[in-house]
Design a protein around this motif. Structure first.
Motif, PDB file in Angstrom:
ATOM      1  N   TYR A   4       0.820  -1.208   0.000  1.00  0.00           N
ATOM      2  CA  TYR A   4       0.000   0.000   0.000  1.00  0.00           C
ATOM      3  C   TYR A   4       0.853   1.257   0.000  1.00  0.00           C
ATOM      4  O   TYR A   4       1.939   1.296   0.592  1.00  0.00           O
ATOM      5  CB  TYR A   4      -0.926  -0.011   1.219  1.00  0.00           C
ATOM      6  CG  TYR A   4      -1.849  -1.197   1.241  1.00  0.00           C
ATOM      7  CD1 TYR A   4      -3.076  -1.167   0.588  1.00  0.00           C
ATOM      8  CD2 TYR A   4      -1.475  -2.374   1.907  1.00  0.00           C
ATOM      9  CE1 TYR A   4      -3.922  -2.273   0.608  1.00  0.00           C
ATOM     10  CE2 TYR A   4      -2.315  -3.473   1.919  1.00  0.00           C
ATOM     11  CZ  TYR A   4      -3.535  -3.423   1.268  1.00  0.00           C
ATOM     12  OH  TYR A   4      -4.345  -4.514   1.278  1.00  0.00           O
ATOM     13  N   PHE A  11      -4.427   7.525  -5.630  1.00  0.00           N
ATOM     14  CA  PHE A  11      -4.049   6.689  -4.493  1.00  0.00           C
ATOM     15  C   PHE A  11      -3.722   7.516  -3.248  1.00  0.00           C
ATOM     16  O   PHE A  11      -3.911   7.036  -2.133  1.00  0.00           O
ATOM     17  CB  PHE A  11      -2.849   5.815  -4.863  1.00  0.00           C
ATOM     18  CG  PHE A  11      -3.236   4.559  -5.599  1.00  0.00           C
ATOM     19  CD1 PHE A  11      -3.615   3.419  -4.916  1.00  0.00           C
ATOM     20  CD2 PHE A  11      -3.241   4.526  -6.987  1.00  0.00           C
ATOM     21  CE1 PHE A  11      -3.982   2.265  -5.590  1.00  0.00           C
ATOM     22  CE2 PHE A  11      -3.598   3.383  -7.667  1.00  0.00           C
ATOM     23  CZ  PHE A  11      -3.977   2.247  -6.973  1.00  0.00           C
ATOM     24  N   GLN A  20      -5.266   9.927  -2.110  1.00  0.00           N
ATOM     25  CA  GLN A  20      -6.507  10.230  -1.403  1.00  0.00           C
ATOM     26  C   GLN A  20      -6.903   9.083  -0.468  1.00  0.00           C
ATOM     27  O   GLN A  20      -7.530   9.306   0.560  1.00  0.00           O
ATOM     28  CB  GLN A  20      -7.633  10.496  -2.416  1.00  0.00           C
ATOM     29  CG  GLN A  20      -7.383  11.722  -3.272  1.00  0.00           C
ATOM     30  CD  GLN A  20      -8.431  11.882  -4.361  1.00  0.00           C
ATOM     31  OE1 GLN A  20      -9.465  11.201  -4.351  1.00  0.00           O
ATOM     32  NE2 GLN A  20      -8.179  12.772  -5.309  1.00  0.00           N
ATOM     33  N   ASP A  21      -6.547   7.878  -0.839  1.00  0.00           N
ATOM     34  CA  ASP A  21      -6.795   6.715   0.012  1.00  0.00           C
ATOM     35  C   ASP A  21      -5.582   5.798  -0.084  1.00  0.00           C
ATOM     36  O   ASP A  21      -5.552   4.868  -0.891  1.00  0.00           O
ATOM     37  CB  ASP A  21      -8.059   5.967  -0.419  1.00  0.00           C
ATOM     38  CG  ASP A  21      -8.394   4.802   0.528  1.00  0.00           C
ATOM     39  OD1 ASP A  21      -7.644   4.605   1.507  1.00  0.00           O
ATOM     40  OD2 ASP A  21      -9.387   4.100   0.278  1.00  0.00           O
ATOM     41  N   TRP A  28      -4.550   3.401   1.463  1.00  0.00           N
ATOM     42  CA  TRP A  28      -4.751   1.996   1.828  1.00  0.00           C
ATOM     43  C   TRP A  28      -5.807   1.338   0.959  1.00  0.00           C
ATOM     44  O   TRP A  28      -6.349   0.290   1.305  1.00  0.00           O
ATOM     45  CB  TRP A  28      -5.141   1.890   3.306  1.00  0.00           C
ATOM     46  CG  TRP A  28      -4.038   2.388   4.196  1.00  0.00           C
ATOM     47  CD1 TRP A  28      -3.861   3.649   4.653  1.00  0.00           C
ATOM     48  CD2 TRP A  28      -2.946   1.623   4.679  1.00  0.00           C
ATOM     49  NE1 TRP A  28      -2.727   3.742   5.394  1.00  0.00           N
ATOM     50  CE2 TRP A  28      -2.133   2.503   5.442  1.00  0.00           C
ATOM     51  CE3 TRP A  28      -2.568   0.293   4.566  1.00  0.00           C
ATOM     52  CZ2 TRP A  28      -0.978   2.087   6.074  1.00  0.00           C
ATOM     53  CZ3 TRP A  28      -1.408  -0.131   5.193  1.00  0.00           C
ATOM     54  CH2 TRP A  28      -0.624   0.759   5.934  1.00  0.00           C
ATOM     55  N   TYR A  29      -6.067   1.942  -0.197  1.00  0.00           N
ATOM     56  CA  TYR A  29      -7.122   1.418  -1.068  1.00  0.00           C
ATOM     57  C   TYR A  29      -6.715   0.092  -1.705  1.00  0.00           C
ATOM     58  O   TYR A  29      -7.467  -0.888  -1.670  1.00  0.00           O
ATOM     59  CB  TYR A  29      -7.454   2.437  -2.158  1.00  0.00           C
ATOM     60  CG  TYR A  29      -8.328   1.872  -3.249  1.00  0.00           C
ATOM     61  CD1 TYR A  29      -9.653   1.544  -2.999  1.00  0.00           C
ATOM     62  CD2 TYR A  29      -7.818   1.647  -4.532  1.00  0.00           C
ATOM     63  CE1 TYR A  29     -10.459   1.012  -4.000  1.00  0.00           C
ATOM     64  CE2 TYR A  29      -8.616   1.112  -5.526  1.00  0.00           C
ATOM     65  CZ  TYR A  29      -9.930   0.801  -5.266  1.00  0.00           C
ATOM     66  OH  TYR A  29     -10.718   0.269  -6.245  1.00  0.00           O
ATOM     67  N   SER A  30      -5.526   0.051  -2.301  1.00  0.00           N
ATOM     68  CA  SER A  30      -5.123  -1.144  -3.044  1.00  0.00           C
ATOM     69  C   SER A  30      -3.604  -1.281  -3.019  1.00  0.00           C
ATOM     70  O   SER A  30      -2.886  -0.275  -3.068  1.00  0.00           O
ATOM     71  CB  SER A  30      -5.613  -1.050  -4.492  1.00  0.00           C
ATOM     72  OG  SER A  30      -5.187  -2.176  -5.238  1.00  0.00           O
ATOM     73  N   TYR A  32      -5.549   0.084   9.588  1.00  0.00           N
ATOM     74  CA  TYR A  32      -5.966   0.964   8.500  1.00  0.00           C
ATOM     75  C   TYR A  32      -6.946   0.292   7.540  1.00  0.00           C
ATOM     76  O   TYR A  32      -7.412   0.916   6.596  1.00  0.00           O
ATOM     77  CB  TYR A  32      -4.738   1.431   7.693  1.00  0.00           C
ATOM     78  CG  TYR A  32      -3.816   2.321   8.487  1.00  0.00           C
ATOM     79  CD1 TYR A  32      -3.956   3.711   8.443  1.00  0.00           C
ATOM     80  CD2 TYR A  32      -2.812   1.786   9.276  1.00  0.00           C
ATOM     81  CE1 TYR A  32      -3.107   4.538   9.167  1.00  0.00           C
ATOM     82  CE2 TYR A  32      -1.955   2.609  10.007  1.00  0.00           C
ATOM     83  CZ  TYR A  32      -2.116   3.973   9.954  1.00  0.00           C
ATOM     84  OH  TYR A  32      -1.273   4.792  10.677  1.00  0.00           O
ATOM     85  N   LYS A  33      -7.262  -0.987   7.761  1.00  0.00           N
ATOM     86  CA  LYS A  33      -8.132  -1.718   6.853  1.00  0.00           C
ATOM     87  C   LYS A  33      -9.507  -1.930   7.492  1.00  0.00           C
ATOM     88  O   LYS A  33      -9.637  -1.989   8.712  1.00  0.00           O
ATOM     89  CB  LYS A  33      -7.517  -3.086   6.509  1.00  0.00           C
ATOM     90  CG  LYS A  33      -6.139  -3.004   5.859  1.00  0.00           C
ATOM     91  CD  LYS A  33      -6.149  -2.233   4.546  1.00  0.00           C
ATOM     92  CE  LYS A  33      -6.926  -2.943   3.477  1.00  0.00           C
ATOM     93  NZ  LYS A  33      -6.932  -2.173   2.197  1.00  0.00           N
ATOM     94  N   ASP A  54     -16.593   1.897  -4.968  1.00  0.00           N
ATOM     95  CA  ASP A  54     -17.476   1.876  -3.788  1.00  0.00           C
ATOM     96  C   ASP A  54     -18.917   1.560  -4.158  1.00  0.00           C
ATOM     97  O   ASP A  54     -19.804   1.660  -3.310  1.00  0.00           O
ATOM     98  CB  ASP A  54     -17.423   3.241  -3.077  1.00  0.00           C
ATOM     99  CG  ASP A  54     -16.049   3.502  -2.467  1.00  0.00           C
ATOM    100  OD1 ASP A  54     -15.413   2.527  -2.031  1.00  0.00           O
ATOM    101  OD2 ASP A  54     -15.623   4.665  -2.445  1.00  0.00           O
TER     102      ASP A  54
END
Length: 817
Positions: free
Chosen positions: A78, A215, A217-218, A220-222, A252-253, A603
């Motif tokens: 991440y 990425f 912005q988030d 921990w997204y992918s 964080y998940k 989402d």
């Protein structure tokens, strides 16, 4: 004194010219191959050794589990992991992140003036990258070169290709996929060594990555980023730090998936040989192959030395009187041992000289077999050390036992003419011959099974037709620049190529067989809107209307995508493979047809109808199990990465020429980057091909050296038994019976070697085959083929070396004795 020993050694070699020549030839070939192996192993073990303080650097990988079963391990992680580790773990001194497009067949489109090219080895990196990995700049400042978002740092080879002899600092390269595309060259670095798990020619600051804004912005997204950390000291208890990092990352998940995540610290120096995660930056090597080659090297030295030892033992009868006389005149056992060790040293030295010549002459061929130019990074000091080491080891292996045996003769018994070769010596000689052929047989049998497994994988029913498929990279895939005209341009190109008699059909896809499907979704499928998450990892392919039929995928139920159904266009329809139907719990393809599932992208949850089920096919090689796969219709999205063109059975060059002309009209100035699907799919078996070549090569070398040893022994045996043969001929024995008599002892030894080798070979092959989900069965046919081949070779070798003995004049033979 030394000169005296050397003179005696050379005199003995000259006295037994034929035996010595055969012995030296076998030794030379064995040592030459050992030198190749030594150099290759040293090269493989040297990966990433150029990095300063490499022992403190770790790549942070991750795995995901469902019900304590690992389903995916990835070298990527991440975006937020690096900063988090530095903040939460005091032992982490620094971190560095890397992003790279993993589509190895495409790369990043770049332009300088009128030169447009795809560059595969482009890394988006943190500003710490240059110092982190000891990258040496020949121009520019390593501290500031990657600080500006519009900077680019290039290798000397790229600088030469683009700018010739001009100073590249300050010149501009355009990145065609990116809106902020003009990049100023701020540094030039020496080309990265080949013996590195990293492979890059262009470095761009991390925030220059087109995906960075999304990425960040988030974070921990992918897991789409490679994360490296530099520790303050070497990690002593790696399991402990893995657990600590995992605990921190899980915070964080989301709750429903956080327990599936595990963090793994991998030492950078062990990545190349020991890491087998998905998404590796470069195709890794194999530690097992290195161990195998080391074992082969020792076996070759041992077998070559056995030939010398065997011959030395049988020569003991000729030299027994020499030993007896020398002992009578006061020679000590130590002096005699020195003499016989020097004999061995001289033979090995002569062999080594020839071996080095063979090494130089045949290096290109060996490099072709292993697929690497290991001589390009030849360390002459290490090579010299290897040569000296091989000389010492081979001298001791070949000379130690004969020296002890010959120096132990009792002079009184020798001079009285008593037989000096006891049963123990003969038993040892036979044991050494059996050992030789055991090793040779194991290698031969294994090479046959490697060839069989490779042929099985290459000819197995993979569920689609890769023939006559020309694949072209969509020049605007992932592009932020040409997005508006992407689909319109494709329709024009499609219409033009279908007007060509050479092209039968065309379609698009987000991936092609032979390349891992890039989209993996976990906890993103539900059978009911309020149902539980499905933790199964599903692969998702975006395809054009005719893609499935063009690859000849078999529909088990339902229909293909069609322009006649508006729901297909609006992403309301989906096609699944049989494995996905099985995992979802449907009893049959017909049972799943027209059912709805809920699929989460980003989402949002989408309700989609199953309109078709295709038979499982092998998107990647048989080394991996079939994944549950979902097919979506792709139109004007960025997932149209590849254009697949099915062409008639014409000349490939004619097809390329005609399609290229159309390409220039529709995509002027865009690179025409293409490959053939069948060739691309076969690349997956490069490791098996290399293993096949190596095992076949080594088994041939071993059996050849063994046969040379047998020829020597058979020649000597025939010479020593000439009186017996003469008497037998006088008494009426036929040539055939005498030949059988001479061959019988060797035949018994080879049969014994087969009996011992079979179970050992079975265990090795069974263990090796377990690594393949689908594999050939172990049957006795290949064992029998190897055995019959070995027996035939041995009998032929003995026959050729003893046939002349059967033609001797019995009167002369008896008289000479």
């Amino acid at each position: 004194m030394l000169k005296h020993y050397l003179d005696l050694s050379l005199r003995n070699i000259k006295k037994n010219t034929i035996y010595s020549a055969i012995n030296i030839l076998g030794f030379s070939i064995g040592i030459a191959v050992v030198l190749y192996i030594t150099q290759y192993v040293a090269y493989e073990l040297s990966y990433d050794s150029f990095i300063n303080e490499a022992e403190y650097i770790y790549r942070v990988d991750h795995t995901q589990y469902t019900s304590e079963k690992e389903w995916q391990g990835s070298a990527r992680n991440y975006l937020g992991l690096g900063p988090m580790l530095k903040e939460k773990l005091p032992d982490v001194a620094d971190f560095c992140r890397i992003s790279k497009n993993l589509d190895a067949t495409r790369g990043v489109p770049l332009k300088y003036q009128d030169k447009i090219f795809y560059e595969q080895n482009v890394y988006y990196v943190d500003s710490t990258f240059l110092d982190f990995f000891s990258v040496q700049l020949v121009s520019g400042n390593s501290k500031t070169a990657l600080m500006n978002g519009n900077s680019v740092v290039i290798s000397t080879s790229i600088a030469k290709k683009l700018f010739g002899d001009r100073d590249p600092i300050g010149l501009v390269i355009t990145e065609l996929d990116n809106e902020n595309s003009n990049r100023i060259v701020t540094g030039v670095f020496e080309d990265i060594p080949e013996n590195s798990h990293l492979k890059f020619d262009i470095l761009i600051p991390i925030f220059g990555d087109p995906n960075y804004k999304f990425f960040v912005q988030d974070p921990w997204y992918s897991p789409a980023w490679y994360t490296y950390v530099k520790m303050g000291s070497k990690i002593k208890y790696q399991k402990d730090i893995n657990l600590v990092a995992t605990s921190i990352a899980r915070t964080y998940k989301p709750d429903f998936i956080k327990n599936q995540l595990r963090i793994v610290f991998t030492p950078v120096t062990s990545i190349y040989l020991q890491s087998d995660f998905k998404d590796e930056l470069k195709i890794n090597g194999s530690l097992n192959l290195v161990f195998f080659l080391i074992l082969v090297a020792f076996l070759l030295l041992a077998i070559s030395s056995i030939n010398y030892s065997n011959l030395s033992i049988v020569f003991a009868m000729d030299r027994s009187k020499e030993v007896g006389l020398r002992k009578t005149f006061g020679a000590s056992a130590t002096q005699l041992r020195k003499q016989f060790l020097i004999d061995s040293f001289v033979t090995n030295l002569l062999s080594l000289g020839i071996a080095i010549v063979l090494y130089v002459v045949f290096s290109p061929s060996f490099n072709d077999i292993i697929g690497k130019n290991i001589n390009a990074s030849l360390n002459y000091i290490a090579f010299t050390g290897a040569v000296i080491g091989v000389l010492i080891v081979s001298t001791l292996l070949s000379g130690a036992y004969p020296a002890i045996l010959l120096s132990s003769f009792k002079p009184v018994e020798v001079l009285k003419g008593k037989l000096v070769m006891n049963n123990r010596s003969f038993s040892l000689r036979k044991a050494l011959v059996v050992f030789q052929f055991c090793m040779a047989l194991i290698l031969i049998i294994w090479s046959l099974f490697v060839s069989g497994q490779l042929e099985f994988m290459r000819t197995a029913n993979i569920g689609f037709n890769p023939d006559n498929q020309l694949i072209i990279h969509n020049p605007t895939a992932y592009s932020r620049v040409d997005n508006e005209h992407r689909y319109d341009d494709y329709l024009v190109f499609k219409k033009e190529v279908l007007n060509s008699a050479a092209i039968e059909s065309i379609s698009t896809s987000s991936s092609v067989p032979g390349t891992e499907i890039g989209f993996t979704y976990v906890n993103s499928i539900k059978k009911q809107a309020n149902g539980v998450y499905d933790p199964t990892p599903y692969k998702v392919m975006y395809v054009g209307y005719d893609y499935l039929s063009q690859l000849e995928l078999q529909l088990l139920a339902g229909r293909n995508f069609s322009e006649d159904f508006p729901s297909d266009v609006k992403y309301g329809s989906i096609i699944l493979n049989a494995e996905a139907i099985k995992v979802l719990g449907y009893s049959s393809p017909e049972d799943a047809l027209n059912k709805y599932i809920y699929f989460q992208q980003l989402d949002e949850w989408e309700k989609v109808q199953i309109i078709g089920v295709v038979k499982n096919y092998r998107h990647v090689s048989l080394k991996s199990p079939v994944s549950p796969t979902l097919f979506y219709l792709s139109q004007d999205k960025g997932q149209q990465v590849f254009y697949s063109l099915k062409f008639a059975k014409n000349s490939p060059q004619h097809v390329i020429s005609s399609v290229k002309d159309i390409w220039k009209k529709v995509y002027p100035g865009k690179p025409f980057n293409y490959f053939f699907l069948d060739d691309h799919y076969d690349i997956q078996y490069a490791h098996e091909k290399r293993l096949q070549l190596l095992t076949t090569f080594f088994s041939n070398v071993v059996i050849f050296i063994c046969c040379l040893g047998l020829i020597n022994l058979a020649l000597f045996e025939g010479k020593k038994r000439s009186k017996e043969i003469g008497i037998r001929k006088v008494l009426g024995a036929s040539r055939r019976s005498i030949l059988f008599l001479l061959m019988a002892d060797f035949l018994k030894l080879v049969i014994l070697a087969n009996i011992i080798a079979w179970p050992i070979a079975y265990l090795i092959i069974n263990k090796w085959l377990q690594s393949y989900p689908e594999r050939i069965h172990i049957n006795g046919i290949l064992f029998l083929v190897a055995s019959l081949a070995s027996i035939a070779l041995v009998m032929l070798s003995v026959f050729l070396s003893t046939y002349k003995t059967t033609n001797i004049n019995p009167v002369k033979a008896i008289k000479s004795e």
